[in-house]
Design a protein around this motif. Structure first.
Motif, PDB file in Angstrom:
ATOM      1  N   GLU A  11    -129.859 -49.030  58.718  1.00  0.00           N
ATOM      2  CA  GLU A  11    -130.500 -49.551  57.509  1.00  0.00           C
ATOM      3  C   GLU A  11    -131.232 -50.851  57.814  1.00  0.00           C
ATOM      4  OE1 GLU A  11    -129.252 -51.052  53.001  1.00  0.00           O
ATOM      5  OE2 GLU A  11    -127.842 -49.856  54.198  1.00  0.00           O
ATOM      6  N   LEU A  12    -130.640 -51.698  58.653  1.00  0.00           N
ATOM      7  CA  LEU A  12    -131.283 -52.957  59.022  1.00  0.00           C
ATOM      8  C   LEU A  12    -132.542 -52.702  59.858  1.00  0.00           C
ATOM      9  CD1 LEU A  12    -131.151 -56.009  58.842  1.00  0.00           C
ATOM     10  CD2 LEU A  12    -129.633 -56.017  60.837  1.00  0.00           C
ATOM     11  N   ASP A  13    -132.461 -51.732  60.785  1.00  0.00           N
ATOM     12  CA  ASP A  13    -133.636 -51.378  61.580  1.00  0.00           C
ATOM     13  C   ASP A  13    -134.774 -50.886  60.684  1.00  0.00           C
ATOM     14  OD1 ASP A  13    -132.513 -51.945  64.088  1.00  0.00           O
ATOM     15  OD2 ASP A  13    -131.479 -50.007  64.108  1.00  0.00           O
ATOM     16  N   GLN A  14    -134.430 -50.069  59.699  1.00  0.00           N
ATOM     17  CA  GLN A  14    -135.447 -49.551  58.788  1.00  0.00           C
ATOM     18  C   GLN A  14    -136.096 -50.680  57.995  1.00  0.00           C
ATOM     19  OE1 GLN A  14    -133.627 -46.529  56.368  1.00  0.00           O
ATOM     20  NE2 GLN A  14    -133.091 -45.235  58.115  1.00  0.00           N
ATOM     21  N   ARG A  15    -135.279 -51.673  57.601  1.00  0.00           N
ATOM     22  CA  ARG A  15    -135.825 -52.808  56.855  1.00  0.00           C
ATOM     23  C   ARG A  15    -136.823 -53.589  57.724  1.00  0.00           C
ATOM     24  NH1 ARG A  15    -138.159 -54.737  52.725  1.00  0.00           N
ATOM     25  NH2 ARG A  15    -137.739 -56.929  52.272  1.00  0.00           N
ATOM     26  N   ILE A  16    -136.476 -53.786  58.989  1.00  0.00           N
ATOM     27  CA  ILE A  16    -137.384 -54.506  59.897  1.00  0.00           C
ATOM     28  C   ILE A  16    -138.668 -53.712  60.100  1.00  0.00           C
ATOM     29  CG2 ILE A  16    -137.676 -55.337  62.269  1.00  0.00           C
ATOM     30  CD1 ILE A  16    -134.679 -56.003  62.266  1.00  0.00           C
ATOM     31  N   ARG A  35    -130.695 -54.740  70.369  1.00  0.00           N
ATOM     32  CA  ARG A  35    -132.087 -54.338  70.186  1.00  0.00           C
ATOM     33  C   ARG A  35    -132.608 -54.669  68.780  1.00  0.00           C
ATOM     34  NH1 ARG A  35    -134.063 -51.192  74.364  1.00  0.00           N
ATOM     35  NH2 ARG A  35    -133.093 -52.016  76.251  1.00  0.00           N
ATOM     36  N   THR A  36    -131.738 -54.643  67.798  1.00  0.00           N
ATOM     37  CA  THR A  36    -132.150 -55.015  66.439  1.00  0.00           C
ATOM     38  C   THR A  36    -132.484 -56.499  66.383  1.00  0.00           C
ATOM     39  OG1 THR A  36    -130.744 -53.285  65.504  1.00  0.00           O
ATOM     40  CG2 THR A  36    -131.456 -55.047  64.017  1.00  0.00           C
ATOM     41  N   ARG A  37    -131.628 -57.323  66.996  1.00  0.00           N
ATOM     42  CA  ARG A  37    -131.904 -58.770  67.037  1.00  0.00           C
ATOM     43  C   ARG A  37    -133.218 -59.052  67.755  1.00  0.00           C
ATOM     44  NH1 ARG A  37    -126.598 -60.016  70.080  1.00  0.00           N
ATOM     45  NH2 ARG A  37    -127.522 -62.089  70.381  1.00  0.00           N
ATOM     46  N   ALA A  38    -133.439 -58.325  68.858  1.00  0.00           N
ATOM     47  CA  ALA A  38    -134.666 -58.537  69.627  1.00  0.00           C
ATOM     48  C   ALA A  38    -135.896 -58.125  68.825  1.00  0.00           C
ATOM     49  CB  ALA A  38    -134.600 -57.756  70.939  1.00  0.00           C
ATOM     50  N   GLN A  51    -127.847 -62.029  58.976  1.00  0.00           N
ATOM     51  CA  GLN A  51    -127.319 -60.699  59.288  1.00  0.00           C
ATOM     52  C   GLN A  51    -127.394 -60.382  60.784  1.00  0.00           C
ATOM     53  OE1 GLN A  51    -128.822 -57.598  56.602  1.00  0.00           O
ATOM     54  NE2 GLN A  51    -129.691 -59.211  55.292  1.00  0.00           N
ATOM     55  N   MET A  52    -128.014 -61.262  61.561  1.00  0.00           N
ATOM     56  CA  MET A  52    -128.238 -60.966  62.976  1.00  0.00           C
ATOM     57  C   MET A  52    -126.990 -61.167  63.842  1.00  0.00           C
ATOM     58  SD  MET A  52    -131.263 -59.783  63.342  1.00  0.00           S
ATOM     59  CE  MET A  52    -131.077 -59.024  61.732  1.00  0.00           C
ATOM     60  N   ALA A  53    -126.048 -61.956  63.361  1.00  0.00           N
ATOM     61  CA  ALA A  53    -124.870 -62.251  64.192  1.00  0.00           C
ATOM     62  C   ALA A  53    -124.115 -60.985  64.575  1.00  0.00           C
ATOM     63  CB  ALA A  53    -123.954 -63.227  63.459  1.00  0.00           C
TER      64      ALA A  53
END
Length: 704
Positions: A24-29, A60-63, A53-55
């Motif tokens: 879900e976070l990847d989709q938001r990005i 790969r999501t953080r990057a 939310q990055m912690a």
């Protein structure tokens, strides 16, 4: 004036370093990536809000979030922030030993450097990112790195390298089908390259593939990009109606999406196309709409470009006063923004528009402003190059000093050890002395070698300060120093005794100022590399036409100056003819094109002495410059020469300098014209090519 739309594919389509199932976070990005193409301010704010939310997020999501933050900051011209984010991304990749993320960080930094006018650093970093990406085995990472490296190679003019990189990027993007945005991105940069190098068939083929790739995706930003690429290709290769329709389609799509940020640039480009078609009413309509939108959004650059286009349209409709008012307001805004390269191009277009509107005095003034700005930019670049060279020299000097100190320390240590050995083993004294002598000799030779290298650096520095790097001619600064060193012609006794040639003619000096005709068209049609080839060809021809004792100077941009210290006065016009014919008779081969070149020339004997009082060399060059503009305004491919002055007691030098043509028509200045070929527009001179005619006679024939 054309507005350049953002290349969303280059700046923002930086997908994750590997294809993973999207959370879900990847989709938001991913959604914010698309939004950043249309509303970057809002998208950046929401990307920054995701920081807490990055912690707990995957690596790969953080990057990917950092990639999008840096790219959006670059698009918004927040280059310091973009560089800081890119550094954070690189550090994350190194800490996790993930070279694909490190390559992304290097690419993000290269994009920010390119936007902040550090092109060389951006190019070097993009190549490093490409090299690192190829070690990861990740096709998507390789495609993105090759795309960025190819775009930077294109910007540097390294077209063959760029072609290899972008063709590889397209092939890799086809293989990485799980990241569909990669192929449109790579094709977009490949189209840019083909347009830049004039490869029509290849550009249309790449455009067709990009249209097919974008049709399979729902992203509105890609639909906008492909339409803009259609405009760029059609506009470059002679399909103005298709180019116009592509922009109108984009304008309708932007209004449907409610996207206003790109609306200004689209309207400015539409206005620009109508200007090229001489449809000044439609050009004024879209420029006015762009101005209203830019004013509402407080876009300084948008207001500047729309005002200049509106002014250009009014000039085309012969509403000169209104046109100059709007154009001057746009130029002032552009000047305040510090975009000197855009301002230089705008001044050239302003001069051409005034010339077409019949305001020759205004056109000459605009050209003078452009030349002054060009000189300032050249001087700034020269100082920057000199500073870089000096810094390099100082760095090497410090390194040499450190090395000498290190060696000196070693020698002192050896001497101390020798003293201890001397106390214990006295019979080794002779051997220690010999060893010390050898070390001293070695150091002496090293110092001599360092001094020799210093002398070489001094020679290089001197050459940098006197020679133009492109043409190997003297530069403007060297000519100024040379003229200041000559005896002042106004000093008592300097102009009292004239030398005589064997046939009794005076021996005088002479000044010739040349400007390449339609040089901007050459750069626009064939690229700046072709323009450089033309300048080198002219330099070689001047070396052939003139003598070794004559001083030939790269005066600035596409201008050259020649100073001949001693020639018969009656031969000045003949030398102008030789320059015109010598250059126009040559053509250069560039890629598959044959480029013919003409020049316009202003000239005069030197020194010039109105009422018997010699002028300073700076004022003589200024008069020659005004004669050059007369040659430009009366048809180009010709030379206008200032022979002398008449009835000088009825005028002043200041009045002549303010308007040379009016002074000639009033009978205060004696001019001659040398025709080099078919004139582009009617002129007051006879039609026999190569003839030399006093302009006073021509004026009498035409009734002035």
């Amino acid at each position: 004036m054309r507005a350049r739309l953002r290349c969303a594919a280059l700046l923002l389509a930086l997908a994750p370093a590997a294809a993973l199932a999207l959370s879900e976070l990847d989709q938001r990005i991913a959604q914010l990536q698309e939004q950043s193409n249309l509303d970057p301010d809002k998208a950046l704010a929401q990307l920054l809000e995701l920081q807490p939310q990055m912690a707990a997020a995957p690596l790969r999501t953080r990057a990917e979030r950092l990639v999008q933050v840096s790219a959006t900051q670059s698009y918004l011209r927040q280059y310091d922030a973009a560089l800081a984010t890119a550094a954070e991304l690189t550090a994350l990749g190194r800490a996790q030993h993930d070279d694909a993320i490190v390559a992304e960080g290097m690419r993000a930094r290269a994009i920010a450097l390119a936007g902040s006018d550090h092109a060389n650093d951006a190019y070097a970093l993009a190549l490093q990112a490409e090299k690192l990406a190829y070690t990861t085995g990740d096709k998507a990472a390789q495609a993105r790195a090759a795309t960025t490296a190819g775009s930077q190679s294109t910007a540097q003019g390294n077209f063959l390298t760029a072609l290899d990189q972008l063709q590889a990027a397209v092939q890799l993007a086809r293989q990485a089908g799980d990241v569909p945005v990669l192929l449109p991105n790579a094709l977009q940069q490949l189209i840019h390259l083909h347009v830049r190098t004039g490869e029509r068939e290849q550009a249309y083929a790449a455009l067709a593939e990009m249209e097919k790739a974008v049709a399979a995706q729902p992203a509105p930003s890609l639909a906008i990009d492909v339409k803009f690429m259609e405009y760029e290709v059609a506009n470059r290769f002679g399909q103005p109606q298709r180019a116009l329709q592509a922009l109108l389609d984009n304008l309708a799509l932007l209004r449907k999406l409610g996207e206003r940020r790109m609306l200004i640039a689209m309207q400015v480009n539409i206005s620009d196309l109508y200007l090229k078609q001489h449809d000044y009413a439609q050009a004024a309509r879209y420029a006015s709409e762009a101005l209203q939108e830019a004013t509402a959004r407080k876009s300084v650059l948008g207001m500047a470009k729309s005002r200049m286009n509106l002014g250009h349209a009014y000039l085309g409709m012969r509403r000169v006063a209104e046109g100059k008012k709007f154009y001057e307001a746009g130029l002032a805004s552009l000047d305040q923004s510090g975009r000197n390269s855009d301002l230089q191009e705008a001044l050239m277009e302003y001069g051409q528009a005034l010339e077409q509107a019949g305001d020759m005095a205004g056109a000459v003034q605009a050209y003078h402003r452009e030349r002054k700005l060009s000189d300032e930019m050249e001087e700034t670049q020269r100082r920057k190059s000199m500073l870089e060279l000096q810094q390099k020299y100082e760095t090497e000097k410090k390194q040499r000093q450190i090395e000498l100190l290190r060696r000196e320390s070693q020698v002192k240590g050896a001497e101390l050890e020798n003293r201890r050995l001397e106390q214990r083993v006295w019979w080794l004294v002779a051997l220690a002395c010999a060893l010390a002598s050898g070390v001293v000799g070695l150091l002496y030779r090293k110092v001599r070698h360092a001094n020799a290298r210093l002398e070489v650096k001094n020679i290089e520095l001197k050459a940098q300060s006197t020679l133009d790097p492109l043409t190997a001619l003297y530069n403007r600064r060297h000519f100024q120093d040379y003229m200041r060193a000559l005896p002042d012609p106004r000093a008592p006794g300097q102009s009292q005794v004239a030398q005589r040639a064997p046939h009794g003619d005076d021996i005088v000096g002479a000044l010739f100022l040349l400007d390449v005709d339609h040089f901007k068209h050459i750069n626009d049609s064939y690229g700046h590399a072709a323009g450089d080839a033309v300048l080198r060809m002219i330099a070689e021809n001047l070396r052939v036409v003139l003598r070794e004792t004559d001083m030939i100077v790269r005066w600035g941009g596409e201008e050259f100056l020649a100073f001949l210290p001693a020639i018969p006065r009656h031969g000045v016009d003949e030398i102008a003819r030789r320059i015109l014919v010598g250059i126009s008779s040559q053509a250069i081969r560039y890629q598959e094109h044959e480029i013919s070149v003409n020049v316009s020339v202003g000239f005069s004997p030197y020194p010039l002495a109105p009422d018997g009082a010699p002028l300073q060399w700076e004022r003589a060059v200024n008069l020659v410059d005004m004669a050059l503009y007369l040659a430009k305004s009366h048809g180009r491919n010709r030379a206008y020469g200032v022979r002398g002055f008449e009835n000088f007691h009825l005028t002043t030098m200041e009045a002549i300098e303010q308007d040379l043509e009016s002074a000639w028509r009033a009978g205060y200045v004696d001019l001659s014209v040398v025709l080099g070929g078919e004139p582009e527009t009617p002129s007051p001179s006879p039609s026999e090519h190569g003839n030399v005619v006093p302009l006073k006679q021509a004026a009498q024939k035409s009734g002035r």
